[in-house]
Design a protein around this motif. Structure first.
Motif, PDB file in Angstrom:
ATOM      1  N   ARG A  13       4.661   4.229  10.055  1.00  0.00           N
ATOM      2  CA  ARG A  13       3.694   5.000   9.278  1.00  0.00           C
ATOM      3  C   ARG A  13       3.019   4.106   8.243  1.00  0.00           C
ATOM      4  O   ARG A  13       1.812   4.175   8.039  1.00  0.00           O
ATOM      5  CB  ARG A  13       4.381   6.190   8.603  1.00  0.00           C
ATOM      6  CG  ARG A  13       3.416   7.184   8.004  1.00  0.00           C
ATOM      7  CD  ARG A  13       4.102   8.453   7.500  1.00  0.00           C
ATOM      8  NE  ARG A  13       4.838   9.138   8.561  1.00  0.00           N
ATOM      9  CZ  ARG A  13       6.155   9.365   8.544  1.00  0.00           C
ATOM     10  NH1 ARG A  13       6.891   9.008   7.520  1.00  0.00           N
ATOM     11  NH2 ARG A  13       6.749   9.976   9.543  1.00  0.00           N
ATOM     12  N   ALA A  14       3.800   3.238   7.613  1.00  0.00           N
ATOM     13  CA  ALA A  14       3.232   2.317   6.624  1.00  0.00           C
ATOM     14  C   ALA A  14       2.248   1.352   7.273  1.00  0.00           C
ATOM     15  O   ALA A  14       1.206   1.028   6.701  1.00  0.00           O
ATOM     16  CB  ALA A  14       4.353   1.542   5.928  1.00  0.00           C
ATOM     17  N   THR A  19      -5.555  -1.321   5.879  1.00  0.00           N
ATOM     18  CA  THR A  19      -5.426  -1.985   4.577  1.00  0.00           C
ATOM     19  C   THR A  19      -4.004  -2.480   4.372  1.00  0.00           C
ATOM     20  O   THR A  19      -3.784  -3.621   3.944  1.00  0.00           O
ATOM     21  CB  THR A  19      -5.823  -1.026   3.431  1.00  0.00           C
ATOM     22  OG1 THR A  19      -7.178  -0.628   3.627  1.00  0.00           O
ATOM     23  CG2 THR A  19      -5.660  -1.675   2.075  1.00  0.00           C
ATOM     24  N   ARG A  20      -3.034  -1.652   4.691  1.00  0.00           N
ATOM     25  CA  ARG A  20      -1.635  -2.054   4.522  1.00  0.00           C
ATOM     26  C   ARG A  20      -1.263  -3.180   5.480  1.00  0.00           C
ATOM     27  O   ARG A  20      -0.528  -4.098   5.109  1.00  0.00           O
ATOM     28  CB  ARG A  20      -0.714  -0.849   4.675  1.00  0.00           C
ATOM     29  CG  ARG A  20      -0.908   0.155   3.535  1.00  0.00           C
ATOM     30  CD  ARG A  20       0.150   1.220   3.502  1.00  0.00           C
ATOM     31  NE  ARG A  20       0.051   2.201   4.545  1.00  0.00           N
ATOM     32  CZ  ARG A  20      -0.596   3.353   4.437  1.00  0.00           C
ATOM     33  NH1 ARG A  20      -1.210   3.669   3.310  1.00  0.00           N
ATOM     34  NH2 ARG A  20      -0.633   4.207   5.434  1.00  0.00           N
ATOM     35  N   HIS A  51      -1.067   1.879  -1.855  1.00  0.00           N
ATOM     36  CA  HIS A  51      -0.752   1.206  -0.591  1.00  0.00           C
ATOM     37  C   HIS A  51       0.503   0.343  -0.742  1.00  0.00           C
ATOM     38  O   HIS A  51       1.380   0.359   0.123  1.00  0.00           O
ATOM     39  CB  HIS A  51      -1.929   0.336  -0.138  1.00  0.00           C
ATOM     40  CG  HIS A  51      -3.087   1.111   0.399  1.00  0.00           C
ATOM     41  ND1 HIS A  51      -3.031   1.825   1.573  1.00  0.00           N
ATOM     42  CD2 HIS A  51      -4.343   1.265  -0.076  1.00  0.00           C
ATOM     43  CE1 HIS A  51      -4.202   2.392   1.801  1.00  0.00           C
ATOM     44  NE2 HIS A  51      -5.014   2.078   0.810  1.00  0.00           N
ATOM     45  N   ILE A  52       0.581  -0.387  -1.841  1.00  0.00           N
ATOM     46  CA  ILE A  52       1.757  -1.234  -2.077  1.00  0.00           C
ATOM     47  C   ILE A  52       3.000  -0.373  -2.224  1.00  0.00           C
ATOM     48  O   ILE A  52       4.071  -0.720  -1.722  1.00  0.00           O
ATOM     49  CB  ILE A  52       1.528  -2.132  -3.312  1.00  0.00           C
ATOM     50  CG1 ILE A  52       0.446  -3.172  -2.979  1.00  0.00           C
ATOM     51  CG2 ILE A  52       2.818  -2.813  -3.746  1.00  0.00           C
ATOM     52  CD1 ILE A  52      -0.042  -3.958  -4.165  1.00  0.00           C
ATOM     53  N   GLY A  53       2.875   0.774  -2.879  1.00  0.00           N
ATOM     54  CA  GLY A  53       4.006   1.694  -3.014  1.00  0.00           C
ATOM     55  C   GLY A  53       4.513   2.192  -1.676  1.00  0.00           C
ATOM     56  O   GLY A  53       5.723   2.297  -1.454  1.00  0.00           O
ATOM     57  N   ILE A  54       3.601   2.483  -0.773  1.00  0.00           N
ATOM     58  CA  ILE A  54       3.997   2.939   0.567  1.00  0.00           C
ATOM     59  C   ILE A  54       4.709   1.817   1.316  1.00  0.00           C
ATOM     60  O   ILE A  54       5.741   2.035   1.965  1.00  0.00           O
ATOM     61  CB  ILE A  54       2.765   3.456   1.345  1.00  0.00           C
ATOM     62  CG1 ILE A  54       2.263   4.747   0.714  1.00  0.00           C
ATOM     63  CG2 ILE A  54       3.082   3.650   2.825  1.00  0.00           C
ATOM     64  CD1 ILE A  54       0.903   5.211   1.195  1.00  0.00           C
ATOM     65  N   LEU A  55       4.174   0.595   1.208  1.00  0.00           N
ATOM     66  CA  LEU A  55       4.829  -0.546   1.855  1.00  0.00           C
ATOM     67  C   LEU A  55       6.204  -0.803   1.246  1.00  0.00           C
ATOM     68  O   LEU A  55       7.155  -1.122   1.962  1.00  0.00           O
ATOM     69  CB  LEU A  55       3.953  -1.793   1.740  1.00  0.00           C
ATOM     70  CG  LEU A  55       2.679  -1.788   2.577  1.00  0.00           C
ATOM     71  CD1 LEU A  55       1.757  -2.926   2.156  1.00  0.00           C
ATOM     72  CD2 LEU A  55       3.001  -1.867   4.057  1.00  0.00           C
ATOM     73  N   GLY A  59      10.276  -0.452   2.802  1.00  0.00           N
ATOM     74  CA  GLY A  59      11.139  -1.624   2.814  1.00  0.00           C
ATOM     75  C   GLY A  59      10.459  -2.898   3.281  1.00  0.00           C
ATOM     76  O   GLY A  59      11.119  -3.921   3.455  1.00  0.00           O
ATOM     77  N   LEU A  60       9.135  -2.874   3.458  1.00  0.00           N
ATOM     78  CA  LEU A  60       8.424  -4.055   3.940  1.00  0.00           C
ATOM     79  C   LEU A  60       8.041  -5.017   2.822  1.00  0.00           C
ATOM     80  O   LEU A  60       7.924  -6.219   3.048  1.00  0.00           O
ATOM     81  CB  LEU A  60       7.154  -3.635   4.696  1.00  0.00           C
ATOM     82  CG  LEU A  60       7.386  -2.896   6.011  1.00  0.00           C
ATOM     83  CD1 LEU A  60       6.072  -2.332   6.539  1.00  0.00           C
ATOM     84  CD2 LEU A  60       8.006  -3.830   7.024  1.00  0.00           C
TER      85      LEU A  60
END
Length: 79
Positions: A13-14, A19-20, A51-55, A59-60
């Motif tokens: 999903r991430a 963009t991610r 976006h960074i929060g989702i990544l 755990g990426l």
């Protein structure tokens, strides 16, 4: 097994957003500040931080704040 499947769902999903994916590709070259990561995109820093929060939640990516600068890096070790 179900927990591992759920973790994979979060990762895919991430990575479903272009963009991610671009952020991950950039971080493959080495760590970068949020400002550096934002340069190629036409978006406000709060939007990029989402976006960074989702990544990060998948755990990426990890991020660390040092003074006024937040630096991001690719998480290379498994959780």
């Amino acid at each position: 097994m179900a927990n591992q499947s759920m973790q994979l769902d979060h990762i895919f999903r991430a990575l479903s957003d272009a963009t991610r994916r671009a952020i991950v590709v950039r971080l493959c070259e080495g760590e970068a500040s949020v400002g550096e990561l934002a340069k190629p995109f036409e978006m406000a820093l709060p939007s990029l931080m989402k976006h960074i929060g989702i990544l990060a939640s998948s755990g990426l990516v990890t991020s660390e704040k040092n003074g006024r600068v937040r630096t991001c890096s690719l998480q290379t070790e498994a959780n």
